[in-house]
Design an enzyme around this catalytic site. Structure first.
Site, PDB file in Angstrom:
ATOM      1  N   GLY A  81       5.832   1.623  -4.440  1.00 34.26           N
ATOM      2  CA  GLY A  81       5.651   0.991  -5.740  1.00 34.26           C
ATOM      3  C   GLY A  81       6.030  -0.490  -5.683  1.00 34.26           C
ATOM      4  O   GLY A  81       6.761  -0.909  -4.782  1.00 34.26           O
TER       5      GLY A  81
ATOM      6  N   GLU B 169      -1.727  -7.594 -12.692  1.00 31.74           N
ATOM      7  CA  GLU B 169      -0.367  -7.802 -13.232  1.00 31.74           C
ATOM      8  C   GLU B 169       0.245  -6.554 -13.850  1.00 31.74           C
ATOM      9  O   GLU B 169       1.001  -6.638 -14.811  1.00 31.74           O
ATOM     10  CB  GLU B 169      -0.348  -8.941 -14.266  1.00 31.74           C
ATOM     11  CG  GLU B 169      -0.564 -10.314 -13.699  1.00 31.74           C
ATOM     12  CD  GLU B 169       0.534 -10.732 -12.752  1.00 31.74           C
ATOM     13  OE1 GLU B 169       1.503  -9.979 -12.549  1.00 31.74           O
ATOM     14  OE2 GLU B 169       0.411 -11.824 -12.194  1.00 31.74           O
TER      15      GLU B 169
ATOM     16  N   PRO C 240       0.800  -1.229   0.000  1.00 32.08           N
ATOM     17  CA  PRO C 240       0.000   0.000   0.000  1.00 32.08           C
ATOM     18  C   PRO C 240       0.832   1.278   0.000  1.00 32.08           C
ATOM     19  O   PRO C 240       0.370   2.301  -0.483  1.00 32.08           O
ATOM     20  CB  PRO C 240      -0.829  -0.101   1.288  1.00 32.08           C
ATOM     21  CG  PRO C 240      -0.191  -1.144   2.124  1.00 32.08           C
ATOM     22  CD  PRO C 240       0.596  -2.034   1.219  1.00 32.08           C
TER      23      PRO C 240
HETATM   24  C1  FAD Z   1      -8.077  -7.538  -9.423  1.00 26.54           C
HETATM   25  C2  FAD Z   1      -6.676  -7.337  -8.944  1.00 26.54           C
HETATM   26  C3  FAD Z   1      -5.963  -8.423  -8.445  1.00 26.54           C
HETATM   27  C4  FAD Z   1      -4.649  -8.249  -7.980  1.00 26.54           C
HETATM   28  N1  FAD Z   1      -3.989  -9.326  -7.416  1.00 26.54           N
HETATM   29  C5  FAD Z   1      -2.717  -9.162  -6.925  1.00 26.54           C
HETATM   30  C6  FAD Z   1      -2.040 -10.246  -6.283  1.00 26.54           C
HETATM   31  O1  FAD Z   1      -2.571 -11.366  -6.153  1.00 26.54           O
HETATM   32  N2  FAD Z   1      -0.788 -10.033  -5.819  1.00 26.54           N
HETATM   33  C7  FAD Z   1      -0.158  -8.824  -5.919  1.00 26.54           C
HETATM   34  O2  FAD Z   1       0.979  -8.712  -5.466  1.00 26.54           O
HETATM   35  N3  FAD Z   1      -0.800  -7.752  -6.485  1.00 26.54           N
HETATM   36  C8  FAD Z   1      -2.062  -7.895  -6.992  1.00 26.54           C
HETATM   37  N4  FAD Z   1      -2.723  -6.834  -7.575  1.00 26.54           N
HETATM   38  C9  FAD Z   1      -2.061  -5.550  -7.622  1.00 26.54           C
HETATM   39  C10 FAD Z   1      -1.658  -5.122  -9.015  1.00 26.54           C
HETATM   40  O3  FAD Z   1      -0.606  -5.926  -9.496  1.00 26.54           O
HETATM   41  C11 FAD Z   1      -1.277  -3.636  -8.890  1.00 26.54           C
HETATM   42  O4  FAD Z   1      -2.460  -2.918  -8.599  1.00 26.54           O
HETATM   43  C12 FAD Z   1      -0.642  -3.112 -10.124  1.00 26.54           C
HETATM   44  O5  FAD Z   1       0.597  -3.748 -10.343  1.00 26.54           O
HETATM   45  C13 FAD Z   1      -0.407  -1.590 -10.011  1.00 26.54           C
HETATM   46  O6  FAD Z   1       0.302  -1.291  -8.852  1.00 26.54           O
HETATM   47  P1  FAD Z   1      -0.281  -0.222  -7.820  1.00 26.54           P
HETATM   48  O7  FAD Z   1      -1.709  -0.551  -7.543  1.00 26.54           O
HETATM   49  O8  FAD Z   1       0.650  -0.174  -6.651  1.00 26.54           O
HETATM   50  O9  FAD Z   1      -0.296   1.121  -8.625  1.00 26.54           O
HETATM   51  P2  FAD Z   1       0.650   2.374  -8.434  1.00 26.54           P
HETATM   52  O10 FAD Z   1       2.072   1.904  -8.458  1.00 26.54           O
HETATM   53  O11 FAD Z   1       0.183   3.162  -7.251  1.00 26.54           O
HETATM   54  O12 FAD Z   1       0.373   3.179  -9.753  1.00 26.54           O
HETATM   55  C14 FAD Z   1      -0.600   4.218  -9.890  1.00 26.54           C
HETATM   56  C15 FAD Z   1      -0.417   4.874 -11.239  1.00 26.54           C
HETATM   57  O13 FAD Z   1       0.889   5.449 -11.324  1.00 26.54           O
HETATM   58  C16 FAD Z   1       1.613   4.887 -12.415  1.00 26.54           C
HETATM   59  N5  FAD Z   1       3.017   4.721 -11.995  1.00 26.54           N
HETATM   60  C17 FAD Z   1       3.497   4.092 -10.895  1.00 26.54           C
HETATM   61  N6  FAD Z   1       4.830   4.127 -10.868  1.00 26.54           N
HETATM   62  C18 FAD Z   1       5.217   4.796 -11.989  1.00 26.54           C
HETATM   63  C19 FAD Z   1       6.473   5.138 -12.549  1.00 26.54           C
HETATM   64  N7  FAD Z   1       7.622   4.796 -11.969  1.00 26.54           N
HETATM   65  N8  FAD Z   1       6.484   5.843 -13.714  1.00 26.54           N
HETATM   66  C20 FAD Z   1       5.337   6.171 -14.345  1.00 26.54           C
HETATM   67  N9  FAD Z   1       4.117   5.870 -13.865  1.00 26.54           N
HETATM   68  C21 FAD Z   1       4.057   5.176 -12.710  1.00 26.54           C
HETATM   69  C22 FAD Z   1       0.957   3.551 -12.685  1.00 26.54           C
HETATM   70  O14 FAD Z   1       1.147   3.133 -14.010  1.00 26.54           O
HETATM   71  C23 FAD Z   1      -0.505   3.872 -12.395  1.00 26.54           C
HETATM   72  O15 FAD Z   1      -1.062   4.470 -13.542  1.00 26.54           O
HETATM   73  C24 FAD Z   1      -4.028  -6.972  -8.047  1.00 26.54           C
HETATM   74  C25 FAD Z   1      -4.749  -5.885  -8.559  1.00 26.54           C
HETATM   75  C26 FAD Z   1      -6.051  -6.048  -9.003  1.00 26.54           C
HETATM   76  C27 FAD Z   1      -6.800  -4.860  -9.526  1.00 26.54           C
END
Ligand code: FAD
Length: 389
Positions: free
Chosen positions: A135, A372, A132
């Site tokens: 990144g 993913e 949470p």
């Molecule tokens: C239905 C569902 C199932 C999931 N299941 C799993 C699971 O089983 N295990 C697990 O580990 N995760 C799981 N996830 C998490 C999922 O892999 C993440 O939500 C996804 O990888 C995005 O990461 P975040 O939510 O931390 O987004 P953030 O990193 O907060 O990103 C928010 C926005 O900022 C952008 N961003 C972030 N960093 C950068 C950067 N360096 N440069 C440019 N843009 C950037 C992203 O592209 C996005 O648009 C799941 C998510 C969903 C929706």
């Protein structure tokens, strides 16, 4: 209909099996997926039903109880599951990639204790990377500190997909944490098997998601969580590489396949509807405007299918098509959203009604978008490769 994979000799009779699976999907799995979505709970019969249909063991290695299908043989089967969607699609998606981490680098004891029961669907597994407060990847904050014959884990994960109900969402989870100095970046990250009953481990449900109803997604808490040293997978410091090579690349590809299955199903539903819906005295299928929409849907699906097939061949040859898997994930997202928009347009107003299957699949396409990794992150992976030479 009582479909059992053991009734078929794989792969000689794979075509036969696929035909039976499509019938099984339409008659048994689709209504179950609707029921799970509406009632937000998964009936106990689902796992044995999906297991007996071969959707767990087919891609797993023979020496651990699987049927050893190559990935090129496997993806058309995963496509069928993608057309069902929801928690049913998740079961084969999960099993197509999850076994590889322990298989590739695990000890014989880990294979006996975790891999064998996983292939038989006696033990359910999840994967936890996302956190949470940071990144995903080298930015993660969860730590693992070696103390004698065990590691102490501290940190939080969220958005974690469970495999069962809240009382016991999985039997074990592959957890990624820093066990070495953070300055080592990716080389400081290790992967651990955390049993659901490990001391100091707890979980709580997250609020509802757009799609994927049935089990709540989870926040995982590691509060001085004790993990035996023998639960480290591979070497300390190889956790991120292990996750990328053995899990994330096939899993991103598999999300592309899920998008393909969903888009193909949407196209079939749109064609069926366009042939029966009559306006101004003619079926809408007879209108060129609708024909153009159908043609664009089919063209995108065809292009995605070719990309999926290419990555399957590369994975079967032992290559590491990480960039191509990101392309499949990104293009799959685009196609499933474009095709689901187009299907909704062809259905008209009733398409937004939950009595029709496209309403659920439409929502599903919006969760596949984020599973993913986001399009931006996959775009970064692709462009990093383009600009590196
Ligand atoms: C239905 C569902 C199932 C999931 N299941 C799993 C699971 O089983 N295990 C697990 O580990 N995760 C799981 N996830 C998490 C999922 O892999 C993440 O939500 C996804 O990888 C995005 O990461 P975040 O939510 O931390 O987004 P953030 O990193 O907060 O990103 C928010 C926005 O900022 C952008 N961003 C972030 N960093 C950068 C950067 N360096 N440069 C440019 N843009 C950037 C992203 O592209 C996005 O648009 C799941 C998510 C969903 C929706």
């Amino acid at each position: 209909m009582n479909l059992k994979v053991s009734d078929f000799k794989i792969p000689e009779e794979l075509e036969e099996y696929k035909k039976a699976l499509v019938k099984f999907a339409r008659e048994v799995l689709d209504p179950l997926a609707d029921k799970i979505d509406k009632e937000d709970s998964v009936p106990e019969k689902v796992l044995p039903l999906v297991r007996d249909a071969g959707l767990i063991a087919l891609p797993c290695p023979k020496e651990y109880g699987g049927m050893g299908l190559s990935l090129s043989q496997w993806w058309p089967i995963m496509e069928i599951a993608g057309g069902v969607g929801g928690n049913i699609r998740l079961i084969p998606h999960n099993s197509s990639a999850m076994w590889k981490m322990i298989y590739a680098r695990g000890t014989e004891e880990q294979k006996r204790k975790y891999l064998l029961p996983f292939v038989k669907a006696e033990k359910l597994a999840s994967f936890a990377l996302t956190e949470p407060d940071c990144g995903s990847g080298t930015d993660i904050q969860t730590t693992a500190t070696k103390q004698g014959d065990h590691f102490i884990l501290n940190g939080r994960k969220h958005l974690i997909t469970p495999r069962g109900p809240l009382a016991k969402p999985f039997d074990f989870c592959h957890v990624v944490a820093y066990s070495k100095d953070r300055s080592l970046r990716g080389k400081g990250i290790s992967m651990f098997i955390v049993d659901v009953d490990a001391p100091g481990f707890s979980w709580s449900p997250m609020p509802d998601f757009i799609g994927l109803h049935g089990y709540p997604h989870l926040v995982l808490n590691f509060n001085n969580c004790i993990v035996p040293a023998e639960n480290l997978i591979g070497e300390e410091g190889n956790g991120l590489d292990l996750a990328l090579e053995t899990f994330l690349t096939p899993s991103r590809w598999s999300i592309g396949i899920s998008c393909l299955g969903l888009a193909q199903r949407m196209l079939e539903l749109a064609i069926e509807h366009s042939k029966v819906r009559v306006t101004f005295g003619k079926t809408i299928a007879s209108r060129q405007a609708i024909q153009q929409i159908l043609a664009e849907m089919a063209t995108n699906i065809y292009a995605l299918r070719m990309m999926i097939a290419d990555v399957g061949l590369k994975l079967d040859r032992g290559l590491n098509p990480a960039v191509e898997a990101s392309m499949c994930k990104n293009f799959g997202d685009k196609v499933s959203r474009q095709v689901s928009d187009a299907a909704l347009e062809i259905y008209g107003g009733i398409g937004a009604c939950s009595a029709y299957p496209i309403e659920r699949l439409y929502r599903e396409a919006r969760t596949l978008w984020l599973e993913e990794g986001t399009p931006t992150i996959h775009g970064l992976i692709i462009s990093r490769d383009l600009l590196s030479s």
